[in-house]
Design a protein around this motif. Structure first.
Motif, PDB file in Angstrom:
ATOM      1  N   VAL A 471      46.347  10.608 -11.972  1.00  0.00           N
ATOM      2  CA  VAL A 471      47.696  10.041 -11.933  1.00  0.00           C
ATOM      3  C   VAL A 471      48.617  10.927 -11.092  1.00  0.00           C
ATOM      4  N   ILE A 472      48.544  12.251 -11.327  1.00  0.00           N
ATOM      5  CA  ILE A 472      49.402  13.185 -10.593  1.00  0.00           C
ATOM      6  C   ILE A 472      49.100  13.126  -9.098  1.00  0.00           C
ATOM      7  N   VAL A 478      52.162   9.096  -2.974  1.00  0.00           N
ATOM      8  CA  VAL A 478      53.378   8.298  -2.774  1.00  0.00           C
ATOM      9  C   VAL A 478      54.525   9.200  -2.326  1.00  0.00           C
ATOM     10  N   CYS A 479      54.613  10.390  -2.916  1.00  0.00           N
ATOM     11  CA  CYS A 479      55.679  11.337  -2.550  1.00  0.00           C
ATOM     12  C   CYS A 479      55.535  11.816  -1.106  1.00  0.00           C
ATOM     13  N   ILE A 480      54.286  12.032  -0.675  1.00  0.00           N
ATOM     14  CA  ILE A 480      54.070  12.456   0.713  1.00  0.00           C
ATOM     15  C   ILE A 480      54.581  11.383   1.667  1.00  0.00           C
ATOM     16  N   PHE A 504      53.536  19.268  -7.169  1.00  0.00           N
ATOM     17  CA  PHE A 504      52.220  18.738  -7.537  1.00  0.00           C
ATOM     18  C   PHE A 504      51.110  19.443  -6.758  1.00  0.00           C
ATOM     19  N   LEU A 505      51.376  19.799  -5.503  1.00  0.00           N
ATOM     20  CA  LEU A 505      50.385  20.523  -4.715  1.00  0.00           C
ATOM     21  C   LEU A 505      50.103  21.881  -5.347  1.00  0.00           C
ATOM     22  N   LEU A 506      51.169  22.567  -5.763  1.00  0.00           N
ATOM     23  CA  LEU A 506      50.987  23.858  -6.437  1.00  0.00           C
ATOM     24  C   LEU A 506      50.314  23.686  -7.801  1.00  0.00           C
ATOM     25  N   HIS A 507      50.502  22.526  -8.409  1.00  0.00           N
ATOM     26  CA  HIS A 507      49.840  22.232  -9.692  1.00  0.00           C
ATOM     27  C   HIS A 507      48.325  22.303  -9.527  1.00  0.00           C
ATOM     28  N   ASP A 513      53.198  24.913 -13.847  1.00  0.00           N
ATOM     29  CA  ASP A 513      54.034  23.772 -13.503  1.00  0.00           C
ATOM     30  C   ASP A 513      55.532  24.028 -13.592  1.00  0.00           C
ATOM     31  N   PHE A 514      56.024  24.337 -14.769  1.00  0.00           N
ATOM     32  CA  PHE A 514      57.475  24.428 -14.945  1.00  0.00           C
ATOM     33  C   PHE A 514      58.055  25.689 -14.293  1.00  0.00           C
TER      34      PHE A 514
END
Length: 743
Positions: A471-472, A478-480, A504-507, A513-514
């Motif tokens: 999902v992420i 979509v964000c890209i 998300f890429l760093l995820h 994350d946070f």
């Protein structure tokens, strides 16, 4: 409302912004996806970074400029990645390298939009390599992978151009048509009594700047194409004809300039003004449909019978005019009658544009090759001498490059002093925010910070709701696409998409994350603050200092424009290319003046010198060119039948006034006011005589007569000449404040 949003979405999907975002997304995602599935994600990311940096440097242009730009950016990106990687272990040397690269790449703005974007790509690869911890062997490997990514994007871009060579031109032309439609729709607000005329003027002037930018983009793309200049294909020939019609139509929009305060008073409480507003909006909607069709490469068909709608408005006007008791009162409405004549010609042009999208008229029509289409484009010099000549504090690009270098070095040192884990985010923020002018930097800072905060909240919300990597990853794709599609369309939206993409890429790379979300926001605030402060403190370029020069150029351009129109009224040889070049210069200089004034309003209050008076000058310059356009439009469309020697005397007098206004702005000295020529009085006497004769003819039941035709012609020309005289007298009063700035 739903129909409007549907049209906006359709226009965006068919636009250059979306196709460019799609191409960039494809070039960035494919390498990472392929190597990620094979367990070498870091390799894929290095290749993707090379593709991204090259994509940023790829701006619309002819195939020669596109190819050369891709080659130069590929070489510079490779050298920058290699140099940065090798210097990473040596902090003092790296600081110097950051300063030198920032200065050099910022200086590339002297080569225009393409040079500036190549600079952005070079700075981005420098910053991205600084995010890594590399040995010298790894630095060479990463730089080679980055090079392969640049080559991959270049090959992809050139392949797509070979498949659809006219796509970018069609999309740019389509967007230009849509922005022109928006300009017409804003002008329609002059016919709404409930709308404030001053507010409408501000909106119209702001849109005029956008229209001019889009027309310049089309000129650079279309008129430099060899196939377009020679008309060798139906598509290129139709696009040239569409653009030429569009420019002429835009002049007709400007030629509809009248006294809108008087209009609203005269027709208050009648259906005339409401019906006319509705008709003009329908014209704008029709032009919008044509623009979308051109962008999509589709055929366009009329949606409304414009001539029928125009006839309804004309009947309402004629009924009101006939209800007036005297010929003098009816004659006072002749200028308003000219609006309908203009709209009639515009309706025919819109019909022609529909046919051109279907390539019907392109087969039978031709354009005058004596126009020398290449003469309407600007030539950008790409040489070392241009670079060397700008290495002086007199160049605002040189001052900008120094500011950027100092800001980048400061951001780098501050990040190290605070022991921030992602110092490169500070540098990334500085490099995208720093602009040559304070107002642009201020605007971009605000947009970047707002977009980052909103994007960070969205990213945190998604990571809180799900831990499903599929999902992420889907949301990240979509964000890209959103980030790169909106980059040149709506910057805040682009940043809103960009922030979750980075998080998300760093995820996937470094799960935290946070912490990544908060670090992103903090570094953006620091970088934005540094960019804002350095642009305010170090050699700022305040717009008020440039306004007098823009004002002088606007007056000189209008003088040349009026001189070409004078030839139509004095029987002198008339050159179509000289006339159209003069008209283009007026549009460019007026747009530059308006744009500079708008930027000044974004600067601190203490730097907004004589704002209201200079705004008055900007509005008057727009009115000046509009009245000249009405004179040219009347002579070209109606073919002057009754030439009077007074026209020459008055126009020479007006040219003298323009010279004096420009001289006053420049030196602050105003010579003795020239006396208004007797030709004004002579023309007025002739008109009064004709009105008297015409009244007797009406009493005798006579219809069309030569006296009636001459009266209508003199009335129209006299009104425009008097309007020009009135505008120039007001411009003189406003010019005194520009002279004070020069002092």
């Amino acid at each position: 409302m739903q129909e409007r949003w549907t049209k906006e979405a359709k226009a965006f999907i068919f636009s250059y912004h979306f196709s460019n975002g799609l191409r960039t997304t494809l070039s960035v995602v494919v390498p990472s996806l392929i190597f990620g599935l094979s367990g070498h994600l870091s390799t894929g990311i290095a290749i993707s970074m090379g593709a991204l940096c090259t994509a940023l440097a790829d701006v619309p242009g002819t195939i020669i400029h596109k190819r050369n730009g891709l080659i130069i950016s590929t070489i510079l990106i490779f050298l920058t990645a290699l140099g940065t990687g090798l210097l990473l272990p040596y902090t003092p040397a790296l600081v110097v390298w950051v300063g030198l690269c920032s200065f050099f790449y910022s200086m590339l703005l002297i080569y225009g939009n393409r040079g500036g974007n190549i600079g952005v790509g070079g700075l981005l690869v420098m910053v991205s390599v600084m995010a890594e911890h590399l040995t010298w062997q790894m630095a060479i490997e990463v730089s080679l992978l980055t090079l392969s990514g640049s080559i991959w994007y270049a090959l992809l871009a050139l392949l797509l151009w070979q498949i659809r060579p006219y796509l970018t031109v069609q999309q740019t032309l389509g967007e230009c048509i849509q922005q022109t439609a928006r300009y017409l729709r804003l002008r329609a607000d002059f016919y709404r009594p409930e709308k404030d005329i001053t507010t409408t003027y501000k909106d119209v002037l702001a849109q005029q700047v956008i229209v001019n930018e889009k027309m310049e983009a089309v000129r650079e793309l279309l008129l430099k194409m060899r196939s377009a200049q020679q008309g060798t294909t139906s598509i290129s020939k139709s696009m040239v004809l569409i653009f030429l019609d569009l420019v002429d139509m835009h002049e007709q929009f400007m030629a509809s300039q009248i006294d809108y305060t008087s209009l609203q008073k005269k027709f208050a409480g009648t259906q005339v003004i409401e019906q006319l507003h509705h008709t003009i909006v329908q014209f704008a909607d029709e032009l919008d449909h044509i623009g979308i069709a051109v962008s999509a490469g589709l055929r366009s068909l009329p949606h409304v019978n414009l001539k029928l709608e125009l006839e309804k408005s004309r009947r309402a006007f004629k009924a009101y005019q006939a209800s007036l008791p005297t010929l003098r009162e009816r004659a006072d409405l002749i200028p308003f009658d000219g609006v309908f004549d203009n709209l009639e010609h515009i309706a025919q042009r819109l019909y022609n544009l529909h046919r051109l999208t279907r390539l019907e008229r392109a087969k039978e029509a031709s354009f005058d090759h004596q126009l020398e289409l290449s003469a309407f484009t600007t030539r950008q010099r790409y040489d070392v001498e241009t670079f060397r000549n700008n290495l002086t504090f007199n160049s605002h690009i040189f001052r900008h490059a120094l500011r950027t270098a100092l800001a980048m070095v400061t951001g780098f040192l501050l990040g190290h002093a605070l022991d921030l884990s992602k110092t490169y985010w500070i540098l990334l923020t500085i490099m995208v925010i720093m602009k040559p002018g304070f107002s642009l930097t201020k605007t971009r800072s605000f947009q970047r910070i707002i977009g980052t905060i909103i994007g960070a909240v969205c990213a945190a919300g998604i990571l809180w709701l799900t831990k499903n990597d599929v999902v992420i990853f889907s949301v990240m794709l979509v964000c890209i696409l959103g980030a790169y599609s909106f980059q040149t369309y709506h910057y805040v939206t682009s940043v809103i998409f960009m922030t979750p993409f980075i998080v998300f890429l760093l995820h996937f790379l470094h799960p935290a994350d946070f912490e990544n979300v908060t670090q992103r926001v903090l570094d953006t605030l620091i970088g934005g603050g540094i960019a804002f402060l350095f642009n305010y403190i170090f050699w700022p370029s305040w717009e008020y200092r440039f306004l007098p020069d823009y004002m002088i150029k606007t007056m000189e351009a209008n003088r040349a424009y009026l001189q070409e129109v004078t030839n139509l009224y004095t029987g002198k040889p008339f050159s179509l290319i000289a006339y159209k070049l003069a008209r283009k210069d007026v549009h460019v200089t007026t747009a530059n003046l308006t744009s500079a004034f708008q930027r000044m309003l974004s600067e601190p209050k203490s730097k907004q010198k004589h704002g209201s008076q200079l705004y008055h000058f900007v509005v008057l310059s727009h009115s000046l060119s509009s009245h000249i356009a009405q004179l040219s439009g009347y002579a070209l469309q109606h073919r002057l039948q009754y030439q009077h020697p007074e026209y020459k005397d008055i126009m020479l007098f007006l040219n003298t006034l323009m010279d004096q206004v420009a001289q006053y702005v420049n030196s602050g000295t105003w010579g003795e006011d020239p006396a208004a020529p007797a030709a004004f009085h002579s023309l007025e006497e002739r008109l009064t005589h004709l009105i008297s004769v015409r009244q007797e003819q009406i009493n005798q039941g006579q219809g069309q007569t030569t006296e009636r035709e001459e009266m209508l012609e003199i009335k129209h020309v006299r009104d425009q000449l008097q309007a020009l005289y009135s505008v120039l007298k007001d411009m003189k009063k406003a010019a005194i404040h520009a002279a004070q700035i020069n002092d």
